[in-house]
Design a protein around this motif. Structure first.
Motif, PDB file in Angstrom:
ATOM      1  N   LEU A 137      40.770  31.049  44.394  1.00 50.83           N
ATOM      2  CA  LEU A 137      40.288  31.454  43.071  1.00 50.83           C
ATOM      3  C   LEU A 137      39.098  32.406  43.159  1.00 50.83           C
ATOM      4  O   LEU A 137      38.972  33.317  42.349  1.00 50.83           O
ATOM      5  CB  LEU A 137      39.905  30.230  42.241  1.00 50.83           C
ATOM      6  N   GLU A 138      38.235  32.210  44.151  1.00 50.42           N
ATOM      7  CA  GLU A 138      37.049  33.065  44.243  1.00 50.42           C
ATOM      8  C   GLU A 138      37.338  34.414  44.894  1.00 50.42           C
ATOM      9  O   GLU A 138      36.469  35.279  44.940  1.00 50.42           O
ATOM     10  CB  GLU A 138      35.910  32.348  44.972  1.00 50.42           C
ATOM     11  N   ARG A 139      38.564  34.616  45.397  1.00 51.90           N
ATOM     12  CA  ARG A 139      38.907  35.895  46.038  1.00 51.90           C
ATOM     13  C   ARG A 139      40.301  36.369  45.630  1.00 51.90           C
ATOM     14  O   ARG A 139      41.152  36.639  46.475  1.00 51.90           O
ATOM     15  CB  ARG A 139      38.835  35.762  47.551  1.00 51.90           C
ATOM     16  N   LEU A 140      40.516  36.519  44.338  1.00 52.02           N
ATOM     17  CA  LEU A 140      41.793  37.052  43.879  1.00 52.02           C
ATOM     18  C   LEU A 140      41.885  38.528  44.279  1.00 52.02           C
ATOM     19  O   LEU A 140      40.869  39.211  44.373  1.00 52.02           O
ATOM     20  CB  LEU A 140      41.901  36.940  42.354  1.00 52.02           C
ATOM     21  N   PRO A 141      43.094  39.012  44.507  1.00 55.50           N
ATOM     22  CA  PRO A 141      43.229  40.431  44.858  1.00 55.50           C
ATOM     23  C   PRO A 141      42.677  41.323  43.743  1.00 55.50           C
ATOM     24  O   PRO A 141      42.788  40.994  42.557  1.00 55.50           O
ATOM     25  CB  PRO A 141      44.745  40.627  44.987  1.00 55.50           C
ATOM     26  N   GLU A 142      42.094  42.432  44.134  1.00 54.72           N
ATOM     27  CA  GLU A 142      41.525  43.371  43.170  1.00 54.72           C
ATOM     28  C   GLU A 142      42.583  43.824  42.160  1.00 54.72           C
ATOM     29  O   GLU A 142      42.282  44.066  40.998  1.00 54.72           O
ATOM     30  CB  GLU A 142      40.947  44.577  43.904  1.00 54.72           C
ATOM     31  N   GLU A 143      43.836  43.933  42.591  1.00 55.72           N
ATOM     32  CA  GLU A 143      44.917  44.429  41.729  1.00 55.72           C
ATOM     33  C   GLU A 143      45.494  43.367  40.802  1.00 55.72           C
ATOM     34  O   GLU A 143      46.522  43.596  40.167  1.00 55.72           O
ATOM     35  CB  GLU A 143      46.055  45.006  42.580  1.00 55.72           C
ATOM     36  N   THR A 144      44.883  42.196  40.713  1.00 51.95           N
ATOM     37  CA  THR A 144      45.360  41.177  39.782  1.00 51.95           C
ATOM     38  C   THR A 144      45.200  41.715  38.361  1.00 51.95           C
ATOM     39  O   THR A 144      44.149  42.241  38.014  1.00 51.95           O
ATOM     40  CB  THR A 144      44.570  39.862  39.950  1.00 51.95           C
ATOM     41  N   THR A 145      46.254  41.589  37.566  1.00 53.08           N
ATOM     42  CA  THR A 145      46.227  42.169  36.221  1.00 53.08           C
ATOM     43  C   THR A 145      45.195  41.471  35.341  1.00 53.08           C
ATOM     44  O   THR A 145      44.924  40.272  35.513  1.00 53.08           O
ATOM     45  CB  THR A 145      47.603  42.084  35.543  1.00 53.08           C
ATOM     46  N   PRO A 146      44.619  42.196  34.374  1.00 49.37           N
ATOM     47  CA  PRO A 146      43.648  41.583  33.462  1.00 49.37           C
ATOM     48  C   PRO A 146      44.223  40.384  32.702  1.00 49.37           C
ATOM     49  O   PRO A 146      43.541  39.380  32.522  1.00 49.37           O
ATOM     50  CB  PRO A 146      43.281  42.722  32.500  1.00 49.37           C
ATOM     51  N   ALA A 147      45.478  40.470  32.279  1.00 49.68           N
ATOM     52  CA  ALA A 147      46.094  39.351  31.550  1.00 49.68           C
ATOM     53  C   ALA A 147      46.188  38.118  32.445  1.00 49.68           C
ATOM     54  O   ALA A 147      45.944  36.995  31.996  1.00 49.68           O
ATOM     55  CB  ALA A 147      47.481  39.746  31.051  1.00 49.68           C
ATOM     56  N   THR A 148      46.508  38.317  33.716  1.00 47.92           N
ATOM     57  CA  THR A 148      46.589  37.195  34.654  1.00 47.92           C
ATOM     58  C   THR A 148      45.211  36.572  34.856  1.00 47.92           C
ATOM     59  O   THR A 148      45.057  35.352  34.854  1.00 47.92           O
ATOM     60  CB  THR A 148      47.182  37.656  35.992  1.00 47.92           C
ATOM     61  N   ARG A 149      44.179  37.380  34.995  1.00 48.39           N
ATOM     62  CA  ARG A 149      42.807  36.868  35.135  1.00 48.39           C
ATOM     63  C   ARG A 149      42.391  36.065  33.901  1.00 48.39           C
ATOM     64  O   ARG A 149      41.760  35.017  34.029  1.00 48.39           O
ATOM     65  CB  ARG A 149      41.830  38.020  35.368  1.00 48.39           C
ATOM     66  N   ARG A 150      42.746  36.573  32.717  1.00 47.23           N
ATOM     67  CA  ARG A 150      42.413  35.843  31.486  1.00 47.23           C
ATOM     68  C   ARG A 150      43.101  34.489  31.452  1.00 47.23           C
ATOM     69  O   ARG A 150      42.502  33.484  31.071  1.00 47.23           O
ATOM     70  CB  ARG A 150      42.815  36.663  30.252  1.00 47.23           C
ATOM     71  N   ARG A 151      44.377  34.452  31.822  1.00 42.05           N
ATOM     72  CA  ARG A 151      45.121  33.186  31.781  1.00 42.05           C
ATOM     73  C   ARG A 151      44.566  32.191  32.801  1.00 42.05           C
ATOM     74  O   ARG A 151      44.463  31.002  32.530  1.00 42.05           O
ATOM     75  CB  ARG A 151      46.609  33.430  32.033  1.00 42.05           C
ATOM     76  N   ILE A 152      44.205  32.656  33.979  1.00 41.05           N
ATOM     77  CA  ILE A 152      43.625  31.772  34.990  1.00 41.05           C
ATOM     78  C   ILE A 152      42.292  31.225  34.493  1.00 41.05           C
ATOM     79  O   ILE A 152      42.028  30.024  34.580  1.00 41.05           O
ATOM     80  CB  ILE A 152      43.464  32.503  36.346  1.00 41.05           C
ATOM     81  N   ALA A 153      41.452  32.091  33.946  1.00 45.88           N
ATOM     82  CA  ALA A 153      40.149  31.658  33.423  1.00 45.88           C
ATOM     83  C   ALA A 153      40.328  30.674  32.277  1.00 45.88           C
ATOM     84  O   ALA A 153      39.580  29.708  32.155  1.00 45.88           O
ATOM     85  CB  ALA A 153      39.340  32.871  32.962  1.00 45.88           C
ATOM     86  N   GLU A 154      41.324  30.915  31.460  1.00 50.56           N
ATOM     87  CA  GLU A 154      41.625  30.028  30.332  1.00 50.56           C
ATOM     88  C   GLU A 154      41.930  28.604  30.825  1.00 50.56           C
ATOM     89  O   GLU A 154      41.426  27.636  30.282  1.00 50.56           O
ATOM     90  CB  GLU A 154      42.853  30.621  29.650  1.00 50.56           C
ATOM     91  N   ILE A 155      42.753  28.519  31.846  1.00 44.98           N
ATOM     92  CA  ILE A 155      43.150  27.216  32.384  1.00 44.98           C
ATOM     93  C   ILE A 155      41.961  26.487  33.009  1.00 44.98           C
ATOM     94  O   ILE A 155      41.795  25.290  32.853  1.00 44.98           O
ATOM     95  CB  ILE A 155      44.269  27.366  33.437  1.00 44.98           C
ATOM     96  N   PHE A 156      41.120  27.216  33.726  1.00 45.72           N
ATOM     97  CA  PHE A 156      40.014  26.590  34.432  1.00 45.72           C
ATOM     98  C   PHE A 156      38.707  26.636  33.643  1.00 45.72           C
ATOM     99  O   PHE A 156      37.626  26.656  34.218  1.00 45.72           O
ATOM    100  CB  PHE A 156      39.848  27.223  35.816  1.00 45.72           C
ATOM    101  N   GLY A 157      38.809  26.679  32.334  1.00 47.73           N
ATOM    102  CA  GLY A 157      37.639  26.557  31.475  1.00 47.73           C
ATOM    103  C   GLY A 157      36.683  27.726  31.530  1.00 47.73           C
ATOM    104  O   GLY A 157      35.484  27.558  31.359  1.00 47.73           O
TER     105      GLY A 157
END
Length: 165
Positions: A137-157
């Protein structure tokens, strides 16, 4: 005067010919579709499973469309097996539903959290998948899409999941 909405609609002829005509128009103009995405979390390594498609840039959560006659959970299990050789060992947990016509061809997408899974014997990779794997989680690839980052952050508060936010 009619107070029952069902009776009022019947009296206006809405569910009849006009209703069928409008329904056909909307179905032909823009049929609604349903999709699923799975956030697979390996708690022991605090990592998530991401994929890269061959036809769009960036790392994303695995998932896809729900086929006719299929439940959302069945579609998710099918997509995970196809895209990542992942089998569910417990039912996934529906965390949220999203509507975003610009981000996907799917009108509504259910986001599931998967904490219990196993990786099956690798088979020939799906032709749609360029790469797949687990990332901390602390080292996601730079090319991770913004929508994917939002969904991950959503799940983990809302916790910070990478330097590239």
């Amino acid at each position: 005067m009619t107070t029952n909405p069902e009776t009022a609609l019947r009296q206006t002829g809405w569910p009849g010919f006009r209703g069928r005509l409008f329904h056909l128009y909307f179905v032909l103009r823009r049929p609604m579709t349903l999709g699923v995405r799975g956030l697979i979390h390996d708690a022991s390594a605090n990592s998530v499973f991401l994929i890269r498609h061959t036809y769009v840039p960036g790392w994303q959560l695995p998932g896809g469309g729900v086929e006719v006659g299929e439940t959302m959970a069945e579609a998710l299990a099918r997509e995970l097996a196809e895209e990542g050789n992942i089998a569910l060992t417990a039912p996934p947990v529906l965390k949220s539903m999203h509507f975003n016509r610009r981000a996907s061809r799917r009108d509504h997408v259910g986001l599931y959290l998967i904490a219990s899974f196993s990786q099956t014997t690798p088979k020939l990779p799906d032709h749609e998948i360029a790469e797949a794997g687990f990332f901390p989680l602390e080292r996601l690839p730079e090319e991770t899409t913004p929508a994917t980052r939002r969904r991950i952050a959503e799940i983990f508060g809302g916790q910070l999941v990478s330097a590239y936010w």
